[in-house]
Design a protein around this motif. Sequence first.
Motif, PDB file in Angstrom:
ATOM      1  N   LYS A 234     -36.825  -0.244 -33.983  1.00  0.00           N
ATOM      2  CA  LYS A 234     -36.603  -1.170 -35.115  1.00  0.00           C
ATOM      3  C   LYS A 234     -37.511  -2.392 -34.990  1.00  0.00           C
ATOM      4  O   LYS A 234     -37.545  -3.056 -33.952  1.00  0.00           O
ATOM      5  CB  LYS A 234     -35.138  -1.601 -35.176  1.00  0.00           C
ATOM      6  CG  LYS A 234     -34.819  -2.398 -36.440  1.00  0.00           C
ATOM      7  CD  LYS A 234     -33.339  -2.660 -36.597  1.00  0.00           C
ATOM      8  CE  LYS A 234     -33.038  -3.381 -37.890  1.00  0.00           C
ATOM      9  NZ  LYS A 234     -33.600  -4.745 -37.919  1.00  0.00           N
ATOM     10  N   ASP A 235     -38.288  -2.638 -36.026  1.00  0.00           N
ATOM     11  CA  ASP A 235     -39.244  -3.733 -36.115  1.00  0.00           C
ATOM     12  C   ASP A 235     -40.420  -3.578 -35.151  1.00  0.00           C
ATOM     13  O   ASP A 235     -41.216  -4.505 -34.974  1.00  0.00           O
ATOM     14  CB  ASP A 235     -38.560  -5.101 -35.949  1.00  0.00           C
ATOM     15  CG  ASP A 235     -37.549  -5.341 -37.061  1.00  0.00           C
ATOM     16  OD1 ASP A 235     -37.795  -4.872 -38.196  1.00  0.00           O
ATOM     17  OD2 ASP A 235     -36.496  -5.960 -36.802  1.00  0.00           O
ATOM     18  N   THR A 236     -40.538  -2.391 -34.546  1.00  0.00           N
ATOM     19  CA  THR A 236     -41.741  -2.043 -33.781  1.00  0.00           C
ATOM     20  C   THR A 236     -42.455  -0.886 -34.474  1.00  0.00           C
ATOM     21  O   THR A 236     -43.642  -0.971 -34.778  1.00  0.00           O
ATOM     22  CB  THR A 236     -41.377  -1.668 -32.329  1.00  0.00           C
ATOM     23  OG1 THR A 236     -40.791  -2.805 -31.685  1.00  0.00           O
ATOM     24  CG2 THR A 236     -42.621  -1.247 -31.547  1.00  0.00           C
ATOM     25  N   LEU A 237     -41.713   0.194 -34.735  1.00  0.00           N
ATOM     26  CA  LEU A 237     -42.280   1.350 -35.455  1.00  0.00           C
ATOM     27  C   LEU A 237     -41.753   1.452 -36.883  1.00  0.00           C
ATOM     28  O   LEU A 237     -42.482   1.805 -37.797  1.00  0.00           O
ATOM     29  CB  LEU A 237     -41.946   2.636 -34.691  1.00  0.00           C
ATOM     30  CG  LEU A 237     -42.602   2.778 -33.319  1.00  0.00           C
ATOM     31  CD1 LEU A 237     -42.037   4.003 -32.597  1.00  0.00           C
ATOM     32  CD2 LEU A 237     -44.127   2.878 -33.441  1.00  0.00           C
TER      33      LEU A 237
ATOM     34  N   LEU B  26     -42.443   2.769 -42.256  1.00  0.00           N
ATOM     35  CA  LEU B  26     -43.235   2.576 -41.050  1.00  0.00           C
ATOM     36  C   LEU B  26     -43.888   1.211 -41.071  1.00  0.00           C
ATOM     37  O   LEU B  26     -44.322   0.738 -42.129  1.00  0.00           O
ATOM     38  CB  LEU B  26     -44.321   3.649 -40.945  1.00  0.00           C
ATOM     39  CG  LEU B  26     -43.915   4.963 -40.275  1.00  0.00           C
ATOM     40  CD1 LEU B  26     -42.884   5.709 -41.104  1.00  0.00           C
ATOM     41  CD2 LEU B  26     -45.143   5.841 -40.044  1.00  0.00           C
ATOM     42  N   LEU B  27     -43.976   0.576 -39.916  1.00  0.00           N
ATOM     43  CA  LEU B  27     -44.773  -0.641 -39.819  1.00  0.00           C
ATOM     44  C   LEU B  27     -46.243  -0.265 -39.941  1.00  0.00           C
ATOM     45  O   LEU B  27     -46.627   0.868 -39.640  1.00  0.00           O
ATOM     46  CB  LEU B  27     -44.523  -1.343 -38.477  1.00  0.00           C
ATOM     47  CG  LEU B  27     -43.449  -2.433 -38.540  1.00  0.00           C
ATOM     48  CD1 LEU B  27     -42.071  -1.835 -38.425  1.00  0.00           C
ATOM     49  CD2 LEU B  27     -43.671  -3.491 -37.476  1.00  0.00           C
TER      50      LEU B  27
ATOM     51  N   LEU C  56     -49.967  -3.175 -34.208  1.00  0.00           N
ATOM     52  CA  LEU C  56     -49.837  -1.984 -33.359  1.00  0.00           C
ATOM     53  C   LEU C  56     -51.188  -1.365 -33.043  1.00  0.00           C
ATOM     54  O   LEU C  56     -51.401  -0.823 -31.967  1.00  0.00           O
ATOM     55  CB  LEU C  56     -48.948  -0.945 -34.048  1.00  0.00           C
ATOM     56  CG  LEU C  56     -47.450  -1.228 -34.020  1.00  0.00           C
ATOM     57  CD1 LEU C  56     -46.704  -0.190 -34.841  1.00  0.00           C
ATOM     58  CD2 LEU C  56     -46.919  -1.252 -32.587  1.00  0.00           C
ATOM     59  N   SER C  57     -52.112  -1.477 -34.000  1.00  0.00           N
ATOM     60  CA  SER C  57     -53.422  -0.840 -33.815  1.00  0.00           C
ATOM     61  C   SER C  57     -54.205  -1.431 -32.631  1.00  0.00           C
ATOM     62  O   SER C  57     -55.194  -0.846 -32.195  1.00  0.00           O
ATOM     63  CB  SER C  57     -54.247  -0.944 -35.100  1.00  0.00           C
ATOM     64  OG  SER C  57     -54.316  -2.300 -35.518  1.00  0.00           O
ATOM     65  N   HIS C  58     -53.760  -2.599 -32.111  1.00  0.00           N
ATOM     66  CA  HIS C  58     -54.442  -3.186 -30.945  1.00  0.00           C
ATOM     67  C   HIS C  58     -54.074  -2.494 -29.635  1.00  0.00           C
ATOM     68  O   HIS C  58     -54.688  -2.751 -28.607  1.00  0.00           O
ATOM     69  CB  HIS C  58     -54.093  -4.671 -30.809  1.00  0.00           C
ATOM     70  CG  HIS C  58     -54.737  -5.554 -31.834  1.00  0.00           C
ATOM     71  ND1 HIS C  58     -54.545  -5.378 -33.181  1.00  0.00           N
ATOM     72  CD2 HIS C  58     -55.560  -6.620 -31.705  1.00  0.00           C
ATOM     73  CE1 HIS C  58     -55.231  -6.312 -33.851  1.00  0.00           C
ATOM     74  NE2 HIS C  58     -55.853  -7.078 -32.971  1.00  0.00           N
TER      75      HIS C  58
END
Length: 238
Positions: free
Chosen positions: A13-16, A111-112, A229-231
């Motif tokens: 939750k709130d990550t993915l 999705l985030l 997240l892409s980092h």
Amino acid sequence: AMLRLRFLTWDVKDTLLRLRRPVGESYAAEARAHGVRVQPEALSRSFREAYGAQSRLFPNYGRGRGLSSQQWWLDVVKQTFRLSGVHDEGVLVQMAEKLYHDFCSAGNWELLPGAGETLSQCCQRGFRMGVVSNFDNRLEKILSQCNLRHHFEFILTSEEAGFAKPDSRIFQKALSLCGVPPEQVAHVGDDYTRDYRAARDIGMHGFLLRTAGQGTEPEVPFEHILPKLSHLLTRIEK
């Protein structure tokens, strides 16, 4: 030096995944379907109050206290509406059951940014992955509905583990599922205490997702912070 990681564990939750809209809006729409008018903002406030009270009385979805997580949630939903002035027990039961099932579906989750791509890239690079989440047993179904389940070898919820993050025992259980030493595992999450610190405290690596506008805790090194997240892969391969 490149981290010698073999396994990544993920908060959800709130990550993915995140809610598509505030809880109050979902609850207000359900109320409207039953001819009941309640303001979304009032329901959001009532939800925070009901959820907080239930969490203090019956931590971790009432596990070990004779409550099923489903009953735990039904009580939270009914109390949310009661605090907002809705008292018809028959309507409360119907709305609670409907909302409990609705929050299992992809309709309420999105999705985030970068979540799908990042998970796919991690799989392609050969990382094995699992989930460690303070969630109830609906999580597996939610991840399947959102087409993320296939990335993970295991889904460990606090309900199943019997302990909630930041308790080290949920991470110990995760490590035994990973089957590799903690220094070969990194946990990715958005909460400083429950995700980053708790993982680091038992010898895992940690990455903290910090989206724009969130304050940063001073002792988190820059290279452990993910503005997006892409980092993640860049940080791992530094």
